[in-house]
Scaffold this active site. Structure first.
Site, PDB file in Angstrom:
ATOM      1  N   PHE A   1       0.810  -1.224   0.000  1.00  0.00           N
ATOM      2  CA  PHE A   1       0.000   0.000   0.000  1.00  0.00           C
ATOM      3  C   PHE A   1       0.840   1.269   0.000  1.00  0.00           C
ATOM      4  O   PHE A   1       0.361   2.336  -0.361  1.00  0.00           O
ATOM      5  CB  PHE A   1      -0.921   0.016   1.241  1.00  0.00           C
TER       6      PHE A   1
ATOM      7  N   LYS B   1      -1.485  -7.249  -9.085  1.00  0.00           N
ATOM      8  CA  LYS B   1      -2.420  -7.156  -7.958  1.00  0.00           C
ATOM      9  C   LYS B   1      -2.009  -5.980  -7.084  1.00  0.00           C
ATOM     10  O   LYS B   1      -1.030  -6.058  -6.339  1.00  0.00           O
ATOM     11  CB  LYS B   1      -2.442  -8.437  -7.129  1.00  0.00           C
TER      12      LYS B   1
ATOM     13  N   GLU C   1      -4.955  -4.046  -1.640  1.00  0.00           N
ATOM     14  CA  GLU C   1      -6.400  -3.852  -1.444  1.00  0.00           C
ATOM     15  C   GLU C   1      -6.690  -2.586  -0.642  1.00  0.00           C
ATOM     16  O   GLU C   1      -7.809  -2.108  -0.596  1.00  0.00           O
ATOM     17  CB  GLU C   1      -7.015  -5.087  -0.759  1.00  0.00           C
TER      18      GLU C   1
ATOM     19  N   SER D   1       5.479  -6.904   3.242  1.00  0.00           N
ATOM     20  CA  SER D   1       6.056  -7.125   4.566  1.00  0.00           C
ATOM     21  C   SER D   1       6.865  -8.432   4.613  1.00  0.00           C
ATOM     22  O   SER D   1       6.729  -9.300   3.743  1.00  0.00           O
ATOM     23  CB  SER D   1       4.943  -7.160   5.611  1.00  0.00           C
TER      24      SER D   1
ATOM     25  N   CYS E   1       9.836   1.887   3.100  1.00  0.00           N
ATOM     26  CA  CYS E   1      10.789   0.814   3.392  1.00  0.00           C
ATOM     27  C   CYS E   1      12.173   1.391   3.625  1.00  0.00           C
ATOM     28  O   CYS E   1      13.078   0.698   4.062  1.00  0.00           O
ATOM     29  CB  CYS E   1      10.820  -0.182   2.245  1.00  0.00           C
TER      30      CYS E   1
ATOM     31  N   GLU F   1       9.728  -3.846  12.717  1.00  0.00           N
ATOM     32  CA  GLU F   1       9.423  -2.735  11.811  1.00  0.00           C
ATOM     33  C   GLU F   1       8.085  -2.140  12.255  1.00  0.00           C
ATOM     34  O   GLU F   1       7.057  -2.827  12.216  1.00  0.00           O
ATOM     35  CB  GLU F   1       9.316  -3.247  10.369  1.00  0.00           C
TER      36      GLU F   1
HETATM   37  P1  NAD Z   1       1.707  -6.655   3.054  1.00  0.00           P
HETATM   38  O1  NAD Z   1       2.731  -7.710   3.128  1.00  0.00           O
HETATM   39  O2  NAD Z   1       0.645  -6.621   4.062  1.00  0.00           O
HETATM   40  O3  NAD Z   1       0.974  -6.709   1.638  1.00  0.00           O
HETATM   41  C1  NAD Z   1       1.699  -6.806   0.420  1.00  0.00           C
HETATM   42  C2  NAD Z   1       0.862  -7.587  -0.588  1.00  0.00           C
HETATM   43  O4  NAD Z   1       0.705  -8.928  -0.103  1.00  0.00           O
HETATM   44  C3  NAD Z   1      -0.538  -7.004  -0.773  1.00  0.00           C
HETATM   45  O5  NAD Z   1      -0.845  -7.006  -2.133  1.00  0.00           O
HETATM   46  C4  NAD Z   1      -1.419  -7.947   0.028  1.00  0.00           C
HETATM   47  O6  NAD Z   1      -2.705  -8.091  -0.523  1.00  0.00           O
HETATM   48  C5  NAD Z   1      -0.675  -9.272  -0.037  1.00  0.00           C
HETATM   49  N1  NAD Z   1      -0.901 -10.085   1.154  1.00  0.00           N
HETATM   50  C6  NAD Z   1      -1.049  -9.633   2.438  1.00  0.00           C
HETATM   51  N2  NAD Z   1      -1.226 -10.680   3.290  1.00  0.00           N
HETATM   52  C7  NAD Z   1      -1.176 -11.804   2.527  1.00  0.00           C
HETATM   53  C8  NAD Z   1      -1.277 -13.187   2.825  1.00  0.00           C
HETATM   54  N3  NAD Z   1      -1.477 -13.623   4.071  1.00  0.00           N
HETATM   55  N4  NAD Z   1      -1.183 -14.067   1.807  1.00  0.00           N
HETATM   56  C9  NAD Z   1      -0.965 -13.640   0.548  1.00  0.00           C
HETATM   57  N5  NAD Z   1      -0.872 -12.338   0.211  1.00  0.00           N
HETATM   58  C10 NAD Z   1      -0.964 -11.425   1.176  1.00  0.00           C
HETATM   59  O7  NAD Z   1       2.512  -5.267   3.022  1.00  0.00           O
HETATM   60  P2  NAD Z   1       1.913  -3.793   3.143  1.00  0.00           P
HETATM   61  O8  NAD Z   1       1.486  -3.566   4.548  1.00  0.00           O
HETATM   62  O9  NAD Z   1       0.959  -3.531   2.039  1.00  0.00           O
HETATM   63  O10 NAD Z   1       3.229  -2.927   2.825  1.00  0.00           O
HETATM   64  C11 NAD Z   1       4.140  -2.515   3.804  1.00  0.00           C
HETATM   65  C12 NAD Z   1       5.356  -3.425   3.842  1.00  0.00           C
HETATM   66  O11 NAD Z   1       6.004  -3.422   2.576  1.00  0.00           O
HETATM   67  C13 NAD Z   1       6.416  -2.960   4.840  1.00  0.00           C
HETATM   68  O12 NAD Z   1       6.897  -4.068   5.528  1.00  0.00           O
HETATM   69  C14 NAD Z   1       7.501  -2.353   3.965  1.00  0.00           C
HETATM   70  O13 NAD Z   1       8.792  -2.390   4.510  1.00  0.00           O
HETATM   71  C15 NAD Z   1       7.401  -3.240   2.765  1.00  0.00           C
HETATM   72  N6  NAD Z   1       8.000  -2.593   1.604  1.00  0.00           N
HETATM   73  C16 NAD Z   1       9.254  -3.011   1.265  1.00  0.00           C
HETATM   74  C17 NAD Z   1       9.903  -2.398   0.202  1.00  0.00           C
HETATM   75  C18 NAD Z   1      11.293  -2.822  -0.149  1.00  0.00           C
HETATM   76  O14 NAD Z   1      11.831  -2.316  -1.126  1.00  0.00           O
HETATM   77  N7  NAD Z   1      11.904  -3.722   0.599  1.00  0.00           N
HETATM   78  C19 NAD Z   1       9.270  -1.383  -0.517  1.00  0.00           C
HETATM   79  C20 NAD Z   1       7.982  -0.988  -0.143  1.00  0.00           C
HETATM   80  C21 NAD Z   1       7.358  -1.618   0.937  1.00  0.00           C
END
Ligand code: NAD
Length: 486
Positions: free
Chosen positions: A149, A173, A176, A226, A281, A380
């Site tokens: 997000f 994708k 959401e 994440s 991030c 984090e």
């Molecule tokens: P998230 O992991 O909750 O969601 C990421 C994606 O995974 C979304 O599209 C979500 O629908 C999907 N998802 C979530 N739970 C799932 C599950 N149980 N099974 C399958 N798919 C699932 O992450 P977020 O909260 O949207 O984003 C923030 C995170 O992203 C932070 O940890 C941040 O550090 C990381 N991030 C990392 C970088 C990088 O370059 N390392 C860049 C941007 C964000």
């Protein structure tokens, strides 16, 4: 109320699901859309469309693919303000952060538009008598792109422009929590002349992701999100023989040495820690400051943090610090602040106080005298919360960073060239900033962390992206004379 639809084979489709999630404007807490949790069947349909289109798109001359990206770049530049406003509305970023994100997205299209040069292979004449060798790059197939997000524009643009420039097709994708901007991006891609089926969008949650991870027509998965979800994505997709790159969670250490330029350091560390409400991030969430200047730094840093204007950037123009994404994120952050206090940190600035009553706000929070035993250092938090650890010297600062399981970026503030070199050689992180608060590399360089912040081999962006989205074929040929004589 925004209607969120899927986009499959060039057609907008209402999802058949009965499950929807509210999409909020986090700046005022109002519901602005309903995101469908699309079904496995709908995901399969999108993947199938992408697989069929791959047969034709992969044969489209690379110069023609590049022209579409050039056109898209122009269109995006013309729509920068509108796109930035959409980011502010669904993510909460202030105008300058949102505008910066749009710029980073466009930069990725510029990088992908130079695909003709990037795809050129290498060749060697006369490897043996009359034998020449040539290395060609080919697209790999359908790529699944799974996004977080916090950068609703930049992260999808790390993925799909280069994937399609290389001749692949994509099933994207969006998060959401922030699905709205993608709807507009697709309309702009249509305007740029992207053929139907090349870029498909399925909105939803884990059901969509799970299908992407196992469907035999998906050959590559780009994921940003994440740590825990990232690990699951990496292991599942790898077990199904897919090429995977996972950019996961982060904890970034900023080291401040006693010879730094204090005023410049404060300005940049404020941006690094509290920009985008700490939901980056690359957020500088841990500050390691040398004992001799720690009191002065904490005093000046706190003063600067107190001056930040908190508010809803979708209705006010001069906001410095926007909201976090959801009420749950706000509550989770409040719990972390309390855990820091309970574990013995000094709460210098409390972000639970003096915040707007509507929307999901956390004010700038500063915890001093933290240790590596505390949860605020280990986890984090992903919010505008900074943990300060006072250190003896550069080596002890690096030793602390080395202990953390996450290592995305790290920054050093100093004027000492030898210290800079020592830091560069010893800090375990993928992206380093020297006298900079947010060392996010430009699109032409690769982007990724070390340790558990990244799973896979080839990073996002730069030349790595070209290698990730292609496979190579080496042709060794002995050319016959066919009657030709010297
Ligand atoms: P998230 O992991 O909750 O969601 C990421 C994606 O995974 C979304 O599209 C979500 O629908 C999907 N998802 C979530 N739970 C799932 C599950 N149980 N099974 C399958 N798919 C699932 O992450 P977020 O909260 O949207 O984003 C923030 C995170 O992203 C932070 O940890 C941040 O550090 C990381 N991030 C990392 C970088 C990088 O370059 N390392 C860049 C941007 C964000």
């Amino acid at each position: 109320m925004k209607k969120i639809r899927n986009y499959v084979n060039g057609e907008w489709k209402d999802s058949k699901t009965e499950e929807f999630l509210d999409v909020y404007n986090p700046g005022n807490g109002k519901v602005i859309g309903k995101c469908p949790l699309s079904t496995q069947e709908e995901t399969k349909e999108a993947i199938e469309a992408a697989a069929k289109t791959f047969e034709s798109w992969s044969k489209v001359p690379v110069t023609k693919r590049a022209k579409i990206l050039f056109k898209l770049q122009n269109i995006l530049v013309d729509h920068q303000d509108e796109l930035a406003d959409l980011i502010t509305e669904e993510n909460g970023k202030n105008h300058s952060d949102a505008y910066g994100e749009v710029g980073r997205g466009i930069e990725n299209v510029e990088h992908a538009a130079s695909i003709v040069n990037l795809l050129m292979g290498d060749s060697l004449s006369t490897i043996a008598t009359d034998v020449d060798v040539t290395n060609y790059k080919y697209p790999i197939g359908v790529i699944g792109c799974i996004c977080p997000f916090n950068f609703p524009m930049m992260v999808p643009f790390w993925m799909f422009p280069m994937a399609i420039a290389c001749g692949n097709t994509v099933v994207l994708k969006p998060s959401e929590k922030t699905p709205i901007l993608t709807q507009r991006i697709i309309e702009l891609c249509e305007e740029a002349g992207l053929p139907k089926g090349v870029l498909n969008v399925v909105n939803g949650g884990s059901e969509v992701v799970n299908e992407i991870l196992v469907n035999p027509n998906i050959v590559g998965v780009s994921f940003v999100g994440s740590k825990n979800v990232g690990e699951y994505v990496y292991h599942t997709a790898s077990a199904h023989n897919k090429r995977v790159q996972v950019l996961g969670g982060a904890k970034n250490h900023t080291v401040i040495l006693k010879d730094c330029d204090m005023e410049d350091t404060i300005k940049k560390v404020i941006g690094g820690a509290f920009g985008s409400a700490g939901q980056r991030c690359m957020a500088g969430s841990v500050i390691l400051v040398e004992n001799e200047i720690a009191d002065e730094f904490v005093e000046k840093f706190t003063l600067a943090a107190k001056k930040l204007k908190i508010g809803d950037a979708s209705s006010q123009s001069d906001v410095d610090l926007g909201p976090v994404i959801r009420k749950e994120a706000q509550e989770r952050t409040f719990n972390y602040i309390q855990s820091g206090v309970d574990q013995g940190a000094t709460l210098v600035l409390d972000g639970r106080k003096n915040i707007p009553s509507e929307g999901f706000f956390v004010g700038p929070t500063i915890l001093d005298n933290c240790t590596t035993e505390m949860k605020v250092w280990k986890d984090e938090i992903f919010a505008p919360v900074v943990s300060i650890i006072r250190v003896k010297n550069l080596k002890s600062a690096i030793d602390i960073a080395k202990k953390h399981e996450l290592a995305n970026g790290a920054c050093l503030f100093t004027n000492n060239a030898k210290a800079i070199r020592y830091f560069r050689e010893n800090i375990p992180a993928g992206m380093i900033g020297i006298n900079l608060g947010v060392p996010a590399p430009v699109a032409f360089y690769s982007f990724s962390g070390w340790k558990n912040s990244f799973y896979g081999d080839l990073h996002a962006n730069g030349k790595d992206a070209v290698y990730f989205y292609t496979r190579r074929k080496v042709v060794t040929a002995q050319l016959r004379t066919g009657g030709f004589e010297e």
